[in-house]
Design a protein around this motif. Structure first.
Motif, mmCIF file in Angstrom:
data_model
loop_
_atom_site.group_PDB
_atom_site.id
_atom_site.type_symbol
_atom_site.label_atom_id
_atom_site.label_comp_id
_atom_site.label_asym_id
_atom_site.label_seq_id
_atom_site.Cartn_x
_atom_site.Cartn_y
_atom_site.Cartn_z
ATOM 1 N N ILE A 118 0.843 -1.204 0.000
ATOM 2 C CA ILE A 118 0.000 0.000 0.000
ATOM 3 C C ILE A 118 0.875 1.251 0.000
ATOM 4 O O ILE A 118 0.614 2.209 -0.732
ATOM 5 N N LEU A 119 1.949 1.232 0.794
ATOM 6 C CA LEU A 119 2.857 2.379 0.831
ATOM 7 C C LEU A 119 3.559 2.585 -0.505
ATOM 8 O O LEU A 119 3.755 3.722 -0.946
ATOM 9 N N VAL A 120 3.938 1.492 -1.167
ATOM 10 C CA VAL A 120 4.562 1.599 -2.494
ATOM 11 C C VAL A 120 3.589 2.247 -3.469
ATOM 12 O O VAL A 120 3.946 3.175 -4.210
ATOM 13 N N VAL A 121 2.350 1.767 -3.478
ATOM 14 C CA VAL A 121 1.338 2.323 -4.393
ATOM 15 C C VAL A 121 1.110 3.800 -4.097
ATOM 16 O O VAL A 121 1.071 4.632 -5.014
ATOM 17 N N LEU A 122 0.960 4.144 -2.819
ATOM 18 C CA LEU A 122 0.759 5.558 -2.461
ATOM 19 C C LEU A 122 1.939 6.417 -2.883
ATOM 20 O O LEU A 122 1.764 7.512 -3.426
ATOM 21 N N GLY A 123 3.151 5.919 -2.630
ATOM 22 C CA GLY A 123 4.342 6.672 -3.009
ATOM 23 C C GLY A 123 4.395 6.944 -4.505
ATOM 24 O O GLY A 123 4.615 8.073 -4.941
ATOM 25 N N HIS A 124 4.162 5.892 -5.293
ATOM 26 C CA HIS A 124 4.197 6.060 -6.751
ATOM 27 C C HIS A 124 3.033 6.916 -7.250
ATOM 28 O O HIS A 124 3.191 7.703 -8.187
ATOM 29 N N PHE A 125 1.884 6.785 -6.620
ATOM 30 C CA PHE A 125 0.730 7.597 -7.008
ATOM 31 C C PHE A 125 1.038 9.081 -6.819
ATOM 32 O O PHE A 125 0.842 9.895 -7.731
ATOM 33 N N PHE A 126 1.525 9.450 -5.628
ATOM 34 C CA PHE A 126 1.794 10.861 -5.363
ATOM 35 C C PHE A 126 2.959 11.385 -6.191
ATOM 36 O O PHE A 126 2.955 12.542 -6.619
ATOM 37 N N GLN A 127 3.950 10.538 -6.470
ATOM 38 C CA GLN A 127 5.044 10.968 -7.355
ATOM 39 C C GLN A 127 4.503 11.270 -8.745
ATOM 40 O O GLN A 127 4.883 12.278 -9.362
ATOM 41 N N SER A 128 3.638 10.390 -9.258
ATOM 42 C CA SER A 128 3.052 10.610 -10.582
ATOM 43 C C SER A 128 2.204 11.871 -10.612
ATOM 44 O O SER A 128 2.246 12.639 -11.583
ATOM 45 N N MET A 129 1.437 12.095 -9.560
ATOM 46 C CA MET A 129 0.574 13.274 -9.511
ATOM 47 C C MET A 129 1.386 14.562 -9.464
ATOM 48 O O MET A 129 0.994 15.564 -10.068
ATOM 49 N N THR A 130 2.510 14.563 -8.772
ATOM 50 C CA THR A 130 3.335 15.780 -8.726
ATOM 51 C C THR A 130 4.104 15.965 -10.033
ATOM 52 O O THR A 130 4.277 17.093 -10.494
ATOM 53 N N LYS A 131 4.543 14.857 -10.653
ATOM 54 C CA LYS A 131 5.245 14.980 -11.942
ATOM 55 C C LYS A 131 4.318 15.532 -13.019
ATOM 56 O O LYS A 131 4.744 16.245 -13.915
ATOM 57 N N ALA A 132 3.026 15.170 -12.924
ATOM 58 C CA ALA A 132 2.041 15.647 -13.897
ATOM 59 C C ALA A 132 1.476 17.015 -13.518
ATOM 60 O O ALA A 132 0.572 17.514 -14.178
ATOM 61 N N ASN A 133 1.992 17.610 -12.441
ATOM 62 C CA ASN A 133 1.539 18.905 -11.948
ATOM 63 C C ASN A 133 0.061 18.925 -11.562
ATOM 64 O O ASN A 133 -0.598 19.957 -11.637
ATOM 65 N N ILE A 134 -0.459 17.787 -11.155
ATOM 66 C CA ILE A 134 -1.833 17.716 -10.664
ATOM 67 C C ILE A 134 -1.851 18.092 -9.182
ATOM 68 O O ILE A 134 -2.764 18.763 -8.712
#
Length: 199
Positions: free
Chosen positions: A23-39
């Motif tokens: 769950i922590l891995v998924v959350l980490g990658h999710f938030f990284q993707s969201m910040t990279k996409a400037n969301i």
């Protein structure tokens, strides 16, 4: 071993810890993707959350793997070591080679659509594993050099030797510092904090 026996001997707490780490891995990658996409903005809260997750989610996987390896593995002779290497090469190597090759092909076919470019296939497979498959790569080499202990006394001696090696590595006591596997900034952060997990 019957299915009933396998279920009875299964370590439930290990499964629970792995679920939390996943769950922590998924959350980490999710938030990284969201910040990279400037969301989502890359602010202090995001930085704290991301850093905190990377301090312990990968070590949790290594702890679970090490625990199960010590409990159920038997590597105390050259013959058992050879059997262990063969078993781990199949169990870890086949998925590693398959998914690394598939990722490599996709990154070569769609280079403009990926965040991180990739080198040659042999370089990627053998020297610079790609995210997230570096874990299987590192775990194989850890299993390659780690014996199993048949008693608490032997495990205590092994722990003392490992801690002494760690102190030598951290203090630079004549031992060259371990280099982390090339990769993402976050993985390098984990390796900087937990060098004993890097190959």
């Amino acid at each position: 071993m019957s299915e009933k026996t396998a279920v009875r001997t299964r370590e439930k707490w290990v499964d629970d810890v792995k679920v939390i780490a996943c769950i922590l891995v998924v959350l980490g990658h999710f938030f990284q993707s969201m910040t990279k996409a400037n969301i989502l903005p890359e602010n202090n809260l995001y930085g704290w959350f991301n850093t905190t997750i990377y301090y312990f989610h990968v070590p949790l996987f290594f702890i679970c793997s090490g625990y199960l390896y010590q409990k159920y593995g038997k590597v105390n002779s050259v013959g058992s070591w050879c059997k262990n290497v063969t078993k781990k090469a199949l169990a870890l190597g086949v998925p590693y080679a398959t998914f690394t090759t598939a990722t490599w092909v996709l990154k070569k076919v769609f280079p403009s659509r990926v965040n991180n470019q990739i080198g040659g296939l042999d370089d990627t497979l053998f020297f610079r594993p790609t995210t997230p498959y570096w874990y299987l790569y590192a775990l194989f080499f850890i299993f390659l050099v780690t014996p199993t202990f048949s008693s608490v006394k032997a495990a205590a001696v092994g722990l003392i030797v490992a801690l002494a090696a760690k102190v030598l590595i951290l203090t630079g006591g004549g031992v060259q510092r371990l280099r982390c596997i090339d990769g993402s900034l976050k993985r390098n952060l984990v390796c900087a904090r937990y060098e004993y997990l890097c190959v």
